[in-house]
Design a protein around this motif. Sequence first.
Motif, PDB file in Angstrom:
ATOM      1  N   ALA A  46     -13.190   8.138 -16.630  1.00  0.00           N
ATOM      2  CA  ALA A  46     -13.158   8.115 -18.086  1.00  0.00           C
ATOM      3  C   ALA A  46     -11.847   8.704 -18.572  1.00  0.00           C
ATOM      4  O   ALA A  46     -11.206   9.494 -17.863  1.00  0.00           O
ATOM      5  CB  ALA A  46     -14.332   8.904 -18.655  1.00  0.00           C
ATOM      6  N   PRO A  47     -11.426   8.346 -19.790  1.00  0.00           N
ATOM      7  CA  PRO A  47     -10.201   8.919 -20.341  1.00  0.00           C
ATOM      8  C   PRO A  47     -10.332  10.431 -20.530  1.00  0.00           C
ATOM      9  O   PRO A  47     -11.433  10.968 -20.642  1.00  0.00           O
ATOM     10  CB  PRO A  47     -10.049   8.197 -21.695  1.00  0.00           C
ATOM     11  CG  PRO A  47     -10.879   6.972 -21.576  1.00  0.00           C
ATOM     12  CD  PRO A  47     -12.006   7.329 -20.676  1.00  0.00           C
ATOM     13  N   ALA A  48      -9.204  11.097 -20.571  1.00  0.00           N
ATOM     14  CA  ALA A  48      -9.194  12.548 -20.774  1.00  0.00           C
ATOM     15  C   ALA A  48      -9.869  12.892 -22.097  1.00  0.00           C
ATOM     16  O   ALA A  48      -9.684  12.214 -23.108  1.00  0.00           O
ATOM     17  CB  ALA A  48      -7.756  13.057 -20.767  1.00  0.00           C
ATOM     18  N   GLY A  49     -10.679  13.955 -22.072  1.00  0.00           N
ATOM     19  CA  GLY A  49     -11.363  14.412 -23.269  1.00  0.00           C
ATOM     20  C   GLY A  49     -12.740  13.839 -23.465  1.00  0.00           C
ATOM     21  O   GLY A  49     -13.484  14.281 -24.348  1.00  0.00           O
ATOM     22  N   SER A  50     -13.150  12.860 -22.648  1.00  0.00           N
ATOM     23  CA  SER A  50     -14.480  12.276 -22.782  1.00  0.00           C
ATOM     24  C   SER A  50     -15.539  13.235 -22.257  1.00  0.00           C
ATOM     25  O   SER A  50     -15.336  13.938 -21.270  1.00  0.00           O
ATOM     26  CB  SER A  50     -14.553  10.956 -22.027  1.00  0.00           C
ATOM     27  OG  SER A  50     -15.889  10.478 -21.999  1.00  0.00           O
ATOM     28  N   ASP A  51     -16.690  13.249 -22.936  1.00  0.00           N
ATOM     29  CA  ASP A  51     -17.831  14.023 -22.460  1.00  0.00           C
ATOM     30  C   ASP A  51     -18.630  13.269 -21.399  1.00  0.00           C
ATOM     31  O   ASP A  51     -19.550  13.833 -20.796  1.00  0.00           O
ATOM     32  CB  ASP A  51     -18.761  14.369 -23.631  1.00  0.00           C
ATOM     33  CG  ASP A  51     -18.159  15.397 -24.566  1.00  0.00           C
ATOM     34  OD1 ASP A  51     -17.347  16.220 -24.091  1.00  0.00           O
ATOM     35  OD2 ASP A  51     -18.506  15.395 -25.757  1.00  0.00           O
ATOM     36  N   LEU A  52     -18.325  12.003 -21.188  1.00  0.00           N
ATOM     37  CA  LEU A  52     -19.045  11.189 -20.202  1.00  0.00           C
ATOM     38  C   LEU A  52     -18.332  11.330 -18.864  1.00  0.00           C
ATOM     39  O   LEU A  52     -17.410  10.604 -18.541  1.00  0.00           O
ATOM     40  CB  LEU A  52     -19.103   9.729 -20.652  1.00  0.00           C
ATOM     41  CG  LEU A  52     -19.750   9.505 -22.031  1.00  0.00           C
ATOM     42  CD1 LEU A  52     -19.733   8.035 -22.393  1.00  0.00           C
ATOM     43  CD2 LEU A  52     -21.165  10.054 -22.047  1.00  0.00           C
ATOM     44  N   THR A  53     -18.765  12.302 -18.082  1.00  0.00           N
ATOM     45  CA  THR A  53     -18.098  12.631 -16.827  1.00  0.00           C
ATOM     46  C   THR A  53     -18.430  11.632 -15.735  1.00  0.00           C
ATOM     47  O   THR A  53     -19.363  10.830 -15.858  1.00  0.00           O
ATOM     48  CB  THR A  53     -18.500  14.040 -16.375  1.00  0.00           C
ATOM     49  OG1 THR A  53     -19.934  14.081 -16.247  1.00  0.00           O
ATOM     50  CG2 THR A  53     -18.072  15.076 -17.387  1.00  0.00           C
ATOM     51  N   THR A  54     -17.677  11.688 -14.652  1.00  0.00           N
ATOM     52  CA  THR A  54     -17.923  10.819 -13.500  1.00  0.00           C
ATOM     53  C   THR A  54     -19.357  11.007 -13.002  1.00  0.00           C
ATOM     54  O   THR A  54     -19.820  12.121 -12.788  1.00  0.00           O
ATOM     55  CB  THR A  54     -16.944  11.151 -12.368  1.00  0.00           C
ATOM     56  OG1 THR A  54     -15.620  10.922 -12.820  1.00  0.00           O
ATOM     57  CG2 THR A  54     -17.233  10.293 -11.143  1.00  0.00           C
ATOM     58  N   GLY A  55     -20.060   9.882 -12.814  1.00  0.00           N
ATOM     59  CA  GLY A  55     -21.450   9.932 -12.371  1.00  0.00           C
ATOM     60  C   GLY A  55     -22.455   9.803 -13.499  1.00  0.00           C
ATOM     61  O   GLY A  55     -23.638   9.620 -13.240  1.00  0.00           O
ATOM     62  N   THR A  56     -22.000   9.894 -14.753  1.00  0.00           N
ATOM     63  CA  THR A  56     -22.928   9.737 -15.871  1.00  0.00           C
ATOM     64  C   THR A  56     -23.501   8.332 -15.892  1.00  0.00           C
ATOM     65  O   THR A  56     -22.778   7.357 -15.718  1.00  0.00           O
ATOM     66  CB  THR A  56     -22.215   9.999 -17.212  1.00  0.00           C
ATOM     67  OG1 THR A  56     -21.727  11.340 -17.225  1.00  0.00           O
ATOM     68  CG2 THR A  56     -23.170   9.812 -18.383  1.00  0.00           C
ATOM     69  N   ARG A  57     -24.815   8.232 -16.074  1.00  0.00           N
ATOM     70  CA  ARG A  57     -25.472   6.927 -16.165  1.00  0.00           C
ATOM     71  C   ARG A  57     -25.703   6.576 -17.623  1.00  0.00           C
ATOM     72  O   ARG A  57     -26.166   7.408 -18.407  1.00  0.00           O
ATOM     73  CB  ARG A  57     -26.787   6.937 -15.396  1.00  0.00           C
ATOM     74  CG  ARG A  57     -26.577   7.173 -13.896  1.00  0.00           C
ATOM     75  CD  ARG A  57     -27.786   6.797 -13.080  1.00  0.00           C
ATOM     76  NE  ARG A  57     -27.520   6.964 -11.657  1.00  0.00           N
ATOM     77  CZ  ARG A  57     -28.275   6.437 -10.706  1.00  0.00           C
ATOM     78  NH1 ARG A  57     -29.329   5.708 -11.027  1.00  0.00           N
ATOM     79  NH2 ARG A  57     -27.993   6.626  -9.440  1.00  0.00           N
TER      80      ARG A  57
END
Length: 392
Positions: A326-337
Amino acid sequence: MNHEDRFSGTHVMGRRGEVTIEAAVDRQTGATVRMYRFGGRARGPIDRLEHPNLPAVLALLPGASPDETRLVTALPRRYAPLGPADAPPPLPSPPLSPSEVYGLASALAALHGAGIVHGDLGPHRVWRGDDGDVLLEGFGVPWRHADGRTPEPHDDVRALGEALRGAAPEVPPAMAEVLVHAAAGRRDVAKDGTTLAAALRAAHAPPAAGERPTPTTPYDTPPRGTLVKDLPPGGVYHEGERRSALKPGRYDPDAQAERTPTNRRTVRVAWGVAGLIVVATSALVLFGLPLLDDAATPAPSAESYVLDIRVAPAGAPPMEIVVQDAPAGSDLTTGTRLGRAPRRVVLDRAGRWALAGVFGERRSDPVHVDVPAARTVTLFLEPAGDAPGRVP
């Protein structure tokens, strides 16, 4: 294999009235499905329904006798009913949220808009998954009251209001009042599912799917033996005993895509923002109502981008959408479904995203997409047993 032989019952899950409910296996895919056997025809045009809070209808077939019908639906994985059919349900943990309550009312509105009365609503028909999704199951079966009376739309609303009233003690007071009135059968709320959904929407219930229910024109009851289709949006196949058909991929769900409570809250917040925007627009356009200035209502995020995610090839099962990057600053981290594709998702940052689809032990290759330039993206899942380059 013809369609009538595609689904094979494995064991009886229960009986209610003259309806037998079985677990069955889809011989074509190895998936476990849910099958209802009953006399007569299904209730309403179930083949026309697609709603994120309704399980997918897979088949409508003749039964063992000339008068018997088999109705096959997806069996949701990791879902459980709120409670038994004939007893007060225990309080779910956590209690149902406003978006879950609205999603169930929206599903009932979709049924009634299509001219379908459910007829057997209660805690046993409200199914909840461990990822926060809720489903209204058991529709299309010609349920009847104990006295033989054919149920009507207001019966559905009263039953659903009663089931939800005790399962959602933390909803805003205005929504709680709507549920109390629905359970009591007040006509301004309990006329039908569309009325209930509108009342909850007016009480500031954010739509679970980012959409308001759209009633459709009633149709004639479809003939038996004409409906067999793959999973539409809202359906989830549960892998059955034939696990050999699923070829492992490189994806490690335990290491990369565990749905943590933080990630779950993040996704709910994102959907909540989209829901509030739709609620405001609907109130102005549809009802001519002024927007309510509620200090408790969160303000929309400065960044919110909707991406339409599709699946391929034709007939591919719904896949869990997983954030790979995800782009920098996103709350949707790696692994988010982000739920099951095909569907629309809300992303919280502009920039380059990497998304993948997961079904059982298989995964699609990551797809890179630039937001907001791109509006749609397709996740491609190689057919089982025919996926070159996969790591066993």
